[in-house]
Enzyme design. Structure first.
Site, PDB file in Angstrom:
ATOM      1  N   TYR A  83       0.627  -6.800  11.580  1.00  0.00           N
ATOM      2  CA  TYR A  83       0.325  -8.272  12.151  1.00  0.00           C
ATOM      3  C   TYR A  83       1.520  -9.026  12.576  1.00  0.00           C
ATOM      4  O   TYR A  83       2.678  -8.861  12.253  1.00  0.00           O
ATOM      5  CB  TYR A  83      -0.790  -8.857  11.147  1.00  0.00           C
ATOM      6  CG  TYR A  83      -2.062  -8.155  11.289  1.00  0.00           C
ATOM      7  CD1 TYR A  83      -2.954  -7.772  12.565  1.00  0.00           C
ATOM      8  CD2 TYR A  83      -2.430  -7.247  10.117  1.00  0.00           C
ATOM      9  CE1 TYR A  83      -4.089  -7.053  12.721  1.00  0.00           C
ATOM     10  CE2 TYR A  83      -3.606  -6.377  10.155  1.00  0.00           C
ATOM     11  CZ  TYR A  83      -4.452  -6.240  11.244  1.00  0.00           C
ATOM     12  OH  TYR A  83      -5.422  -5.514  11.436  1.00  0.00           O
ATOM     13  N   ARG A  91      -1.425   4.889  -0.735  1.00  0.00           N
ATOM     14  CA  ARG A  91      -1.627   5.734  -2.001  1.00  0.00           C
ATOM     15  C   ARG A  91      -0.607   5.324  -3.124  1.00  0.00           C
ATOM     16  O   ARG A  91       0.296   5.759  -2.755  1.00  0.00           O
ATOM     17  CB  ARG A  91      -1.691   7.187  -1.869  1.00  0.00           C
ATOM     18  CG  ARG A  91      -2.848   7.795  -0.927  1.00  0.00           C
ATOM     19  CD  ARG A  91      -2.861   9.369  -0.902  1.00  0.00           C
ATOM     20  NE  ARG A  91      -3.510   9.756   0.282  1.00  0.00           N
ATOM     21  CZ  ARG A  91      -2.995   9.742   1.904  1.00  0.00           C
ATOM     22  NH1 ARG A  91      -1.718   9.393   1.769  1.00  0.00           N
ATOM     23  NH2 ARG A  91      -3.802  10.246   2.526  1.00  0.00           N
ATOM     24  N   PRO A 140      -7.499  -7.922  -0.310  1.00  0.00           N
ATOM     25  CA  PRO A 140      -8.030  -8.656   0.867  1.00  0.00           C
ATOM     26  C   PRO A 140      -8.741  -7.956   1.714  1.00  0.00           C
ATOM     27  O   PRO A 140      -8.063  -6.796   2.026  1.00  0.00           O
ATOM     28  CB  PRO A 140      -6.695  -9.175   1.572  1.00  0.00           C
ATOM     29  CG  PRO A 140      -5.505  -8.448   1.044  1.00  0.00           C
ATOM     30  CD  PRO A 140      -5.794  -7.871  -0.202  1.00  0.00           C
ATOM     31  N   HIS A 190       0.042 -12.889   4.707  1.00  0.00           N
ATOM     32  CA  HIS A 190      -0.117 -11.604   5.008  1.00  0.00           C
ATOM     33  C   HIS A 190       1.190 -11.292   5.794  1.00  0.00           C
ATOM     34  O   HIS A 190       1.307 -11.379   7.053  1.00  0.00           O
ATOM     35  CB  HIS A 190      -1.547 -11.613   5.695  1.00  0.00           C
ATOM     36  CG  HIS A 190      -1.802 -10.269   6.256  1.00  0.00           C
ATOM     37  ND1 HIS A 190      -0.958  -9.011   5.912  1.00  0.00           N
ATOM     38  CD2 HIS A 190      -3.128  -9.691   6.570  1.00  0.00           C
ATOM     39  CE1 HIS A 190      -1.750  -7.849   6.623  1.00  0.00           C
ATOM     40  NE2 HIS A 190      -3.058  -8.309   6.724  1.00  0.00           N
ATOM     41  N   GLY A 191       1.966 -10.499   5.331  1.00  0.00           N
ATOM     42  CA  GLY A 191       3.070 -10.154   6.117  1.00  0.00           C
ATOM     43  C   GLY A 191       3.073  -8.642   6.232  1.00  0.00           C
ATOM     44  O   GLY A 191       4.320  -7.958   6.399  1.00  0.00           O
ATOM     45  N   ALA A 192       1.934  -8.079   6.274  1.00  0.00           N
ATOM     46  CA  ALA A 192       1.889  -6.596   6.413  1.00  0.00           C
ATOM     47  C   ALA A 192       1.341  -6.026   7.452  1.00  0.00           C
ATOM     48  O   ALA A 192       0.680  -6.707   8.180  1.00  0.00           O
ATOM     49  CB  ALA A 192       1.308  -6.034   4.913  1.00  0.00           C
ATOM     50  N   HIS A 193       0.978  -4.477   7.384  1.00  0.00           N
ATOM     51  CA  HIS A 193       0.214  -3.891   8.303  1.00  0.00           C
ATOM     52  C   HIS A 193       0.482  -4.273   9.965  1.00  0.00           C
ATOM     53  O   HIS A 193      -0.679  -3.877  10.557  1.00  0.00           O
ATOM     54  CB  HIS A 193      -1.245  -4.221   7.962  1.00  0.00           C
ATOM     55  CG  HIS A 193      -1.636  -3.869   6.585  1.00  0.00           C
ATOM     56  ND1 HIS A 193      -2.810  -4.126   5.896  1.00  0.00           N
ATOM     57  CD2 HIS A 193      -0.787  -3.363   5.427  1.00  0.00           C
ATOM     58  CE1 HIS A 193      -2.685  -4.044   4.712  1.00  0.00           C
ATOM     59  NE2 HIS A 193      -1.577  -3.462   4.338  1.00  0.00           N
TER      60      HIS A 193
END
Ligand SMILES: Cc1cc2nc3c(=O)[nH]c(=O)nc-3n(C[C@H](O)[C@H](O)[C@H](O)COP(=O)(O)O)c2cc1C
Length: 370
Positions: free
Chosen positions: A176, A265, A27, A171-174
């Site tokens: 947010y 990575r 995404p 979206h459960g990441a980063h």
């Protein structure tokens, strides 16, 4: 096709989801949807990847129907007749090429700034609030707000199914909204949604259950999570495999079919004492299929161009190390971000060994929907 690259181009099956290849488009927010509506240029952008060996497209983050869901200009909505009609065009174009597609359902939470579309006076919403000089910059979410956001995700999932999307990604990441609840650094609540990691996971668990309820038992739900936060690349939710297992178990039981394990990575071991990356551990601990990501086909460059003002150029690289892990069944699917953003034909070039033809990625790559 060399032997080792074959698995990347084998189909993947999971109940109702059948992907022609194991290449997933990661995404990526592109800010090319004025008024929140994906138009013909966005349709073509996704169609090109589906036509060129990408088995599953995860769309750019697309906002659920809540006043504080959006954080950036020209991000597509996933609500409203106009936006859903635009997405339907995208779905039909991708399907016509034999590809599959899921929307990434997004709420930015406390990252939202006053002045942002669609309603400039709405502040960020988060697990914990922030007030500066008497002005609410982030509104601390009430139990009602939590229920409203959960309902918005459930409705978006229902709409995804109705327009023919092949599943949804949450979206459960980063760093947010959902991740803001997970992370102790952004969740200082004293109610049942704060405190222990189990409590901080309650919002996500309720949300996944509501989405599952909305779409029924057989509709694919992908959940993306990460240790790293856009606010802090070094942040971690868990330090041991045991803790990761405890974190993932209730999410898995709530109805996740596939975990999308976001790392910067893919070759970095997640914990000491094993080469397994986050997707490898997640697959082992949950028994569910996983997607790996992070610098696939690139030279390991530090930056994520959407956060930094960097002049760095990410050069293409071979993917032998990735193929070795894929062939060892460390994970099931491989998400590719920047390499596919700049080069729609990346997958075909890899398949055919045309590595020298792959384009490098730089900040300029973001200027157009190539
Ligand atoms: C321009 C850009 C926009 C991104 N937008 C999103 C997003 O909307 N949602 C998300 O989960 N990740 C987003 N990411 C992260 C990517 O999905 C991916 O995890 C990251 O770029 C690492 O993969 P790569 O090294 O193959 O690019 C974005 C990355 C880039 C470069």
């Amino acid at each position: 096709m060399s032997a080792s690259v074959e698995r990347l181009f084998e189909p993947f099956r999971l109940a109702n989801l059948e992907l022609p290849t194991r290449v997933v488009m990661a995404p990526m927010t592109r800010n090319f949807s004025p008024g929140g509506v994906p138009h013909a240029d966005v349709v073509e952008y996704y169609r090109r990847r589906a036509a060129a060996g990408v088995g599953l497209i995860v769309t750019e983050g697309t906002t659920v129907n809540h006043p504080a869901a959006n954080g950036y200009p020209n991000v597509p909505r996933f609500y409203g007749e106009d936006a859903l009609a635009g997405w339907k065009q995208v779905v039909d174009a991708v399907h016509a090429e034999g590809g599959k597609i899921v929307p990434q359902l997004w709420h930015v939470g406390a990252v939202r700034r006053l002045g942002t579309e669609p309603e400039p006076s709405v502040p960020g919403y988060g697990p914990s609030g922030k007030v500066k000089d008497g002005q609410v910059l982030v509104h601390e979410m009430t139990r009602q707000d939590i229920q409203d956001v959960i309902a918005a995700f459930a409705q978006a999932a229902r709409d995804a199914k109705a327009i023919g999307m092949d599943g949804v990604e949450i979206h459960g990441a980063h760093g947010y909204l959902i991740d803001q609840f997970f992370w102790a650094g952004s969740n200082q609540r004293s109610d049942e949604y704060g405190g222990s990691l189990a409590n901080r996971s309650r919002f996500a668990i309720e949300l996944i259950k509501a989405v599952r309820e909305a779409v029924g038992p057989d509709y694919p739900i992908i959940f993306r999570f990460s240790q790293w936060k856009q606010q802090d690349y070094g942040a971690r939710l868990v330090e041991t495999p045991e803790a990761l297992g405890e974190f993932l178990k209730p999410l898995s039981e709530a109805g996740v079919d596939i975990f999308h394990c976001s790392t910067r990575r893919f070759w970095i071991p997640e914990f000491e004492g094993s080469e397994l990356n986050l997707a490898g551990w997640t697959r082992q601990l949950t028994g569910k299929p996983t997607i790996t990501v992070g610098n696939v086909g690139l030279d390991g460059s530090e930056f994520l161009a959407f956060f930094g003002n960097t002049q760095e150029v990410a050069q293409p690289s071979g993917i032998d190390g990735l193929l070795e892990r894929l062939n060892n069944q460390e994970f099931d699917l491989v998400a590719v971000g920047r390499a596919l953003l700049v080069d729609p034909d990346w997958a075909l070039k890899v398949r055919d060994g045309r590595l020298a033809d792959i384009k490098p990625f730089s900040r300029e790559s973001l200027a157009t929907l190539a």
